[in-house]
Design an enzyme around this catalytic site. Sequence first.
Site, PDB file in Angstrom:
ATOM      1  CG  PHE A   1      -1.901  -1.192   1.160  1.00  0.00           C
ATOM      2  CD1 PHE A   1      -2.695  -1.429   0.048  1.00  0.00           C
ATOM      3  CD2 PHE A   1      -1.976  -2.074   2.228  1.00  0.00           C
ATOM      4  CE1 PHE A   1      -3.556  -2.521  -0.007  1.00  0.00           C
ATOM      5  CE2 PHE A   1      -2.832  -3.158   2.186  1.00  0.00           C
ATOM      6  CZ  PHE A   1      -3.625  -3.388   1.082  1.00  0.00           C
ATOM      7  CG  ASP A   2       4.101   2.262   2.842  1.00  0.00           C
ATOM      8  OD1 ASP A   2       3.360   3.199   3.206  1.00  0.00           O
ATOM      9  OD2 ASP A   2       4.745   1.555   3.631  1.00  0.00           O
TER      10      ASP A   2
END
Lengths: 397, 397
Positions: free
Chosen positions: A170-171
Amino acid sequence: MEPSGSAMKPPILAGLRVVELGAFIAGPFGGVALASLGAEVIRVDPPGGGIDINRGPRFEGRSLYWGGINQGKRSVTIDTQTEQGRRRVVRLITAPGEGAGIVLTNLPVAEWNSYEELRKLRPDVIMVVITGQQDGASAVDYTVNAGLGFPWITGPEGHDGPVNHVLPAFDVMTGYCAAMAIVAADRHRRITGEGQLVEIALADVALAAAGHLGYIAEAILNPEPRGRNGNDVYGTFGHEFATGDDRRVMVLGLTARQFRNLVEATELVDEMAALESRLALDFRDEDHRWRARKQICELLEPWFNARSLADVQVALDEHGVLWGPYQTFKQFVMEDKRMSEPNPMVAQVKHPGFGTVATVASPLRFSGADAVPPQPAPTLGGDTDRVFRELGVEVEP
Amino acid sequence: MEPSGSAMKPPILAGLRVVELGAFIAGPFGGVALASLGAEVIRVDPPGGGIDINRGPRFEGRSLYWGGINQGKRSVTIDTQTEQGRRRVVRLITAPGEGAGIVLTNLPVAEWNSYEELRKLRPDVIMVVITGQQDGASAVDYTVNAGLGFPWITGPEGHDGPVNHVLPAFDVMTGYCAAMAIVAADRHRRITGEGQLVEIALADVALAAAGHLGYIAEAILNPEPRGRNGNDVYGTFGHEFATGDDRRVMVLGLTARQFRNLVEATELVDEMAALESRLALDFRDEDHRWRARKQICELLEPWFNARSLADVQVALDEHGVLWGPYQTFKQFVMEDKRMSEPNPMVAQVKHPGFGTVATVASPLRFSGADAVPPQPAPTLGGDTDRVFRELGVEVEP
């Protein structure tokens, strides 16, 4: 001879200048995505480095993470605990230039570097702010992932407890979102003359992914949403097999043709047909492959177990099977042809601090723009004076 | 009263028109990322739907995956097995319009829809082609992930064998890369008047992520790269704990302050100081926290085991600890306030085929552009006639 063929073309994001106030992954990843496409990205850190300056993995004490996520950026150190330092950062962000006046941050925003303050000095400034939650609360990849449900469907079948992914997925997605937001806001500014504030929450990026992939609707509508299926690919055919020489391979039949190729490569045409008829199923249908996956694997397993990885490779490639070997990172860098054969995305680059190492470039190839070759990260603070001089940010008293 | 405050502003990508020839995830995800920011995305499928039309998860026979990944798009069905169908697709892609003339595909490109052919009809066409490998060979998230090494460091400590992530992380990253590429190429076209071909390989996107995060350099330089650490966060402090009411929480101390907050919340200040002194370590250093993680967890564990999730929440939030509960997808949709409280990113939307369900919007919020509210997916082929009429693509003989 076509002169245009060999002429130098600027990289696709040439002319964009972005000041990055970041740490850890999402913000700096957005910065490196832009820098690797030719934007000028100026990372600002406190003297001595930010909280992520020594983050592992390390080699001889130097952070390989820092060296990777800051490739191709310029590094400026400024002490924002002082009034003078804050003024300098603001002047850096709001310095003139058509593609300049852009700041990307995933750090807490204070009064002095708020969008409203920056606008006073440059009304068309573009500011992209990444937060954990939408309301500004903290969240990181690990907490976002825990909250969404993926750890309960990841990992070996029968395992008791959640399994986190290690890749900070997700980063990285959020980094690409931020990079896209900057290009989109620059496009908007070119059309309208107006800048803007863009806000992105890590948790929202994860929620959007889960939503568009059907996980949210599934959890709402189905009384029993999907469970944990080990390394099997949900809803179709995909399975991990062991080879005779103790390697593992991931083998898929996502489409009817891919599955047929697999059956032909393993010379199990008659056996698979008999299984279909016994179960009254049609393996051209992905749902039928999914329902019969245990029996299908039982048929396939001895074939893989009896062959070396090299023999498996020859047979599967010959029949156009969709598959790949499992490799550790060590095996990837030692054995994979993407690392050993000429690859425009990889070059040996000398990095300050830890020496020469194979280094990546952007995965995007634009025919109308030259690629930026793989770049080293800067020396911390190594561009401070030059950047101040170039942008006319004075070392004022 | 400021009139600009409430005036309608077009969404950030208004004016872009993208034709999508896609299936499965990476291409269609790029399309939905653009559509959710206001681009007009026209997805082209064969009559009856493409190979992913029935992909799970499903509800009452309808694909929730298809309904999620095509939100906000227009759907056109054309039989590209016929000459007439191919001509129509080409005319759709090359139809006039300043922000038009853009195609995104992750399907095999043939002669008839090659970049060279499209250029003949519209010299400034932008074409983004997603492949598996850089050389055009097939690869999917599962094979790319297997090859890179992540499955060998994902999963429970001591587990024998690779553990795949379930989230198709590289697919989603590639979708965002493709969306960014389109906005960047449109910006380039606005400046130079020129279109271009953009190529992106799923395997390259994954390699770039691994490179920028330090995994590649680590595997090259360190004789023993990192191993498998279960749900612990590599290189700092992050651990999964069980609560007294049989829930799990992810708790982190990425920074010195976050770790101090955790120690204060759990009232273990003296015990932690004693541990530091016994081990001659300083837990303000993330590397020291990492080295002592087993002992730190032993101190913390009883505190979590003795409390309910509700009590843990109160204590940790009071002290500003970075943490989050593990939730299944079912728990997320039932319990998480992001689903129950007003959230601009989520709305109840009626979808053709499976009814009304909570649906996501883009995670990006632009102050200078209106958000596109959560959208349903189209009915397959439901926009065919209208799109042909609007773009002047005739139903020729």
